[in-house]
Design a protein around this motif. Sequence first.
Motif, PDB file in Angstrom:
ATOM      1  N   VAL A  84       3.261  -5.998 -11.141  1.00 29.21           N
ATOM      2  CA  VAL A  84       4.238  -7.145 -11.521  1.00 29.21           C
ATOM      3  C   VAL A  84       3.828  -8.522 -10.490  1.00 29.21           C
ATOM      4  O   VAL A  84       3.940  -9.591 -11.130  1.00 29.21           O
ATOM      5  N   LEU A  85       3.863  -7.989  -9.275  1.00 28.94           N
ATOM      6  CA  LEU A  85       3.494  -8.935  -8.307  1.00 28.94           C
ATOM      7  C   LEU A  85       2.534  -9.891  -8.546  1.00 28.94           C
ATOM      8  O   LEU A  85       2.089 -11.053  -8.592  1.00 28.94           O
ATOM      9  N   ARG A  86       1.362  -9.121  -8.821  1.00 31.44           N
ATOM     10  CA  ARG A  86      -0.041  -9.867  -9.366  1.00 31.44           C
ATOM     11  C   ARG A  86       0.144 -10.704 -10.519  1.00 31.44           C
ATOM     12  O   ARG A  86      -0.492 -11.905 -10.481  1.00 31.44           O
ATOM     13  N   SER A 142      -1.219  -1.209   9.590  1.00 32.87           N
ATOM     14  CA  SER A 142      -2.340  -1.277   9.094  1.00 32.87           C
ATOM     15  C   SER A 142      -1.963  -2.337   7.758  1.00 32.87           C
ATOM     16  O   SER A 142      -2.943  -3.147   7.395  1.00 32.87           O
ATOM     17  N   ASN A 143      -1.058  -2.267   7.042  1.00 37.93           N
ATOM     18  CA  ASN A 143      -0.791  -3.371   5.902  1.00 37.93           C
ATOM     19  C   ASN A 143      -0.694  -4.838   6.649  1.00 37.93           C
ATOM     20  O   ASN A 143      -1.135  -5.746   5.889  1.00 37.93           O
ATOM     21  N   LEU A 144      -0.077  -5.029   7.684  1.00 40.10           N
ATOM     22  CA  LEU A 144       0.133  -6.220   8.249  1.00 40.10           C
ATOM     23  C   LEU A 144      -1.414  -6.742   8.717  1.00 40.10           C
ATOM     24  O   LEU A 144      -1.773  -7.936   8.390  1.00 40.10           O
ATOM     25  N   PHE A 145      -2.217  -6.053   9.326  1.00 41.34           N
ATOM     26  CA  PHE A 145      -3.488  -6.490   9.446  1.00 41.34           C
ATOM     27  C   PHE A 145      -4.483  -6.573   8.347  1.00 41.34           C
ATOM     28  O   PHE A 145      -5.226  -7.585   8.326  1.00 41.34           O
ATOM     29  N   GLN A 146      -3.957  -5.826   7.417  1.00 36.02           N
ATOM     30  CA  GLN A 146      -4.863  -5.970   6.021  1.00 36.02           C
ATOM     31  C   GLN A 146      -4.611  -7.485   5.591  1.00 36.02           C
ATOM     32  O   GLN A 146      -5.310  -8.102   4.907  1.00 36.02           O
ATOM     33  N   ALA A 147      -3.150  -7.727   5.489  1.00 40.24           N
ATOM     34  CA  ALA A 147      -2.695  -9.187   5.183  1.00 40.24           C
ATOM     35  C   ALA A 147      -3.363 -10.224   6.046  1.00 40.24           C
ATOM     36  O   ALA A 147      -3.802 -11.260   5.367  1.00 40.24           O
ATOM     37  N   LEU A 193      -0.289 -12.649  -0.076  1.00 44.12           N
ATOM     38  CA  LEU A 193       1.042 -12.809  -0.463  1.00 44.12           C
ATOM     39  C   LEU A 193       1.414 -11.419  -1.313  1.00 44.12           C
ATOM     40  O   LEU A 193       2.822 -10.977  -0.887  1.00 44.12           O
ATOM     41  N   VAL A 194       0.579 -10.943  -2.028  1.00 41.07           N
ATOM     42  CA  VAL A 194       0.832  -9.483  -2.857  1.00 41.07           C
ATOM     43  C   VAL A 194       1.168  -8.466  -1.661  1.00 41.07           C
ATOM     44  O   VAL A 194       2.101  -7.920  -1.606  1.00 41.07           O
ATOM     45  N   THR A 195       0.197  -8.372  -0.645  1.00 44.48           N
ATOM     46  CA  THR A 195       0.494  -7.426   0.460  1.00 44.48           C
ATOM     47  C   THR A 195       1.673  -7.764   1.153  1.00 44.48           C
ATOM     48  O   THR A 195       2.215  -6.564   1.445  1.00 44.48           O
ATOM     49  N   LEU A 196       2.075  -8.944   1.400  1.00 44.57           N
ATOM     50  CA  LEU A 196       3.337  -9.119   2.267  1.00 44.57           C
ATOM     51  C   LEU A 196       4.498  -8.870   1.218  1.00 44.57           C
ATOM     52  O   LEU A 196       5.377  -8.413   1.935  1.00 44.57           O
ATOM     53  N   THR A 214       7.574  -1.036  -0.238  1.00 44.49           N
ATOM     54  CA  THR A 214       6.739   0.087   0.045  1.00 44.49           C
ATOM     55  C   THR A 214       7.533   0.977   1.290  1.00 44.49           C
ATOM     56  O   THR A 214       7.903   2.208   1.231  1.00 44.49           O
ATOM     57  N   ILE A 215       7.965   0.032   2.231  1.00 43.94           N
ATOM     58  CA  ILE A 215       8.557   0.588   3.430  1.00 43.94           C
ATOM     59  C   ILE A 215       9.944   1.279   2.937  1.00 43.94           C
ATOM     60  O   ILE A 215      10.167   2.143   3.549  1.00 43.94           O
ATOM     61  N   SER A 216      10.628   0.384   2.154  1.00 48.23           N
ATOM     62  CA  SER A 216      11.941   0.900   1.800  1.00 48.23           C
ATOM     63  C   SER A 216      11.953   2.276   1.105  1.00 48.23           C
ATOM     64  O   SER A 216      12.714   3.186   1.349  1.00 48.23           O
TER      65      SER A 216
END
Length: 118
Positions: free
Chosen positions: A20-22, A78-83, A97-100, A106-108
């Motif tokens: 949906v985000l994409r 890892s996700n913050l580094f990926q972003a 933007l999709v990653t952030l 996902t964390i929730s």
Amino acid sequence: MDYFWVLVILFIVIFGWEFVLRKWLGVDKGSLAETPAKKINQWVSGIMIVLVLCIVPFMLLEEDSRFIWFLIVVFIASNLFQAFLEWKYLKSRRQYLVTLLHLPVTISILIFIAFWYF
């Protein structure tokens, strides 16, 4: 068996939210393998895997639930580094933007699982 279906539903929600985000942001999926960040990403991912594999045996020896929180922190890092890499090398695709935006959902869900199981 009920746990299995709850986990299946949660994973469907995670991947559905990314889809949906994409669509909403109009972002095509890009790959860091096509950029100079490929080597950086491989090195950092390898270092994180080695660190996790070195720490996991010590975390599993303890009886409390610090292990799941450790995995959540590793996932966030890892996700913050990926972003960051996506922002730096794939800025025109806006994939960062999709990653952030995908990260809090996902964390929730991971925190929900942590409280549910532990």
